[in-house]
Design an enzyme around this catalytic site. Structure first.
Site, PDB file in Angstrom:
ATOM      1  N   HIS A   1      49.378  18.017 -60.104  1.00 35.40           N
ATOM      2  CA  HIS A   1      48.020  17.604 -60.457  1.00 35.40           C
ATOM      3  C   HIS A   1      48.027  16.097 -60.637  1.00 35.40           C
ATOM      4  CE1 HIS A   1      48.134  21.821 -62.152  1.00 35.40           C
ATOM      5  NE2 HIS A   1      47.053  21.886 -61.393  1.00 35.40           N
TER       6      HIS A   1
ATOM      7  N   GLU B   1      45.885  23.112 -56.127  1.00 30.90           N
ATOM      8  CA  GLU B   1      44.722  23.985 -56.247  1.00 30.90           C
ATOM      9  C   GLU B   1      43.546  23.249 -56.890  1.00 30.90           C
ATOM     10  OE1 GLU B   1      44.507  25.033 -59.903  1.00 30.90           O
ATOM     11  OE2 GLU B   1      46.137  23.606 -59.942  1.00 30.90           O
TER      12      GLU B   1
END
Length: 398
Positions: free
Chosen positions: A313, A351
């Site tokens: 991330h 994601e």
């Protein structure tokens, strides 16, 4: 529904004729390229240390045993000579090859001939580059000093000296253990996770440098440092970024100092994930995370992930450090760090929320595939998969 699944085009960085960069240990490397003669300067940047000149010998650069005879390509070899009277250590050889790959980053393999009459430790050098996988002796070689250097091997850390390696906190350290962290079965049970997985290695202490690499496209040094919530500089920057309107759109972690401190303390206590601050030339720029996805909620909802697959991330908090080149460098370096920290990692996944404007950029700037969209409890996400072979073949590591 996202329909565009591919669009990545690797941009080539052309190194200036005279260029200097720094290695993670602070050593300066200078290279000059004049009509094919590359001179390498180490430590003393005014006196050449080694040279790489075009040799009369050509070697096959097409894959041996695969390409038909009518398609085989050959390229002239570089002849590696020591110019200095000082001994050329194996660490020096790695730095020399680093400079060469920066000047020929568009090549998959580079023919190289070791000058046996100009390298006093030529046999030691030969053993080093072949035993680490930096190079191999091809079938069409006429002497054992004729080699093919492999770009993908170099960027996977083959032969990298511990003090100059991009990964700064290797666990276990190669100087202590010759094998990766052992497989010991472990187990995680939580609200969204119920799985077996390997026991994860301990994380470096907060404040430790995790990864360090000179980025040629912006001529600055990039570092990832394990975030230290007790460091006022780290905590203030992290809180400010999460509370900004732009970052909050994607991360949704706006809140009080108490909330931010709890988030970081939870991350520190969780063996499967590690947060870090992003720095350009020592100036804080953003925050990122690396995780083992087998025991991450994503692994539960996607399925099929391996024991050593990882995820990332990222947020860039400072406006001055946004832009394509820096974003690509940070994203690429995060993936690079994941692949380096365990050679058993086959894929690194992502994601992001499916409706974020960053999704098209992730398709365009990284050699990863958009697998599909899927549902998580808190968002509809895009499932990105970056495979090891594809990364080291095509990633922009300039």
């Amino acid at each position: 529904m996202t329909t565009r699944t591919s669009g990545y085009v690797r941009e080539e960085f052309v190194t200036p004729p005279d260029h200097t960069f720094t290695l993670p240990d602070g050593m300066h490397v200078r290279s000059t390229d004049m009509e094919g003669l590359i001179q390498i300067y180490l430590r003393n940047l005014s006196t050449p240390f080694a040279s790489l000149e075009i040799h009369s010998r050509s070697l096959q650069t097409s894959p041996h045993g695969i390409v038909n005879a009518d398609r085989v390509e050959h390229s002239p070899a570089f002849l590696l000579k020591a110019v200095t009277t000082s001994p050329v250590s194996l660490s020096d050889v790695w730095a020399i090859l680093y400079a060469l790959w920066m000047r020929r980053s568009d090549k998959e393999v580079i023919p190289l001939v070791l000058a046996s009459d100009h390298l006093t430790n030529v046999d030691e050098t030969l053993a080093y580059v072949t035993s680490t996988g930096l190079a191999f002796c091809p079938p069409d070689a006429e002497t054992r000093y004729e080699l093919l250097l492999i770009r993908a091997s170099f960027w996977q850390g083959a032969g990298a000296p511990v003090d100059k390696h991009w990964l700064r906190t290797m666990i276990p350290r190669p100087s202590v253990s010759a094998t990766p962290f052992p497989f010991v079965q472990s187990f995680t049970r939580g609200e969204h996770v119920l799985t077996t997985h390997p026991l994860r290695p301990p994380k470096p202490i907060p404040g430790s440098i995790i990864y360090s690499r000179f980025i040629f496209t912006v001529n600055e040094h990039l570092k990832f440092t394990h975030i230290d919530a007790n460091n006022p500089k780290h905590f203030e920057a992290y809180s400010r970024w999460q509370n900004s309107d732009r970052v909050n759109i994607g991360w949704r972690e706006r809140g009080s100092d108490e909330k931010h401190r709890k988030y970081l303390n939870d991350r520190l206590a969780d063996p499967h994930i590690m947060g870090f601050v992003v720095e350009w030339n020592g100036e804080l720029a953003g925050y990122g995370e690396m995780s083992w996805v087998k025991e991450d909620p994503m692994g539960t909802y996607v399925g099929g992930l391996g024991d050593y697959d990882q995820g990332t991330h990222l947020l860039i908090g400072e406006e001055k450090f946004r832009g394509r080149q820096r974003f690509t460098a940070v994203m690429t370096s995060m993936k690079h760090a994941c692949f380096l920290r365990d050679p058993r990692t086959k894929v690194v996944v992502g994601e992001p929320r499916a409706d974020l404007p960053i999704v098209p950029r992730l398709i365009a700037y990284l050699p990863q595939e958009l697998n599909r969209e899927f549902e998580l409890p808190h968002k509809r996400a895009v499932y990105f998969v970056l495979r090891r072979e594809r990364f080291f073949q095509a990633a922009m590591l300039d």
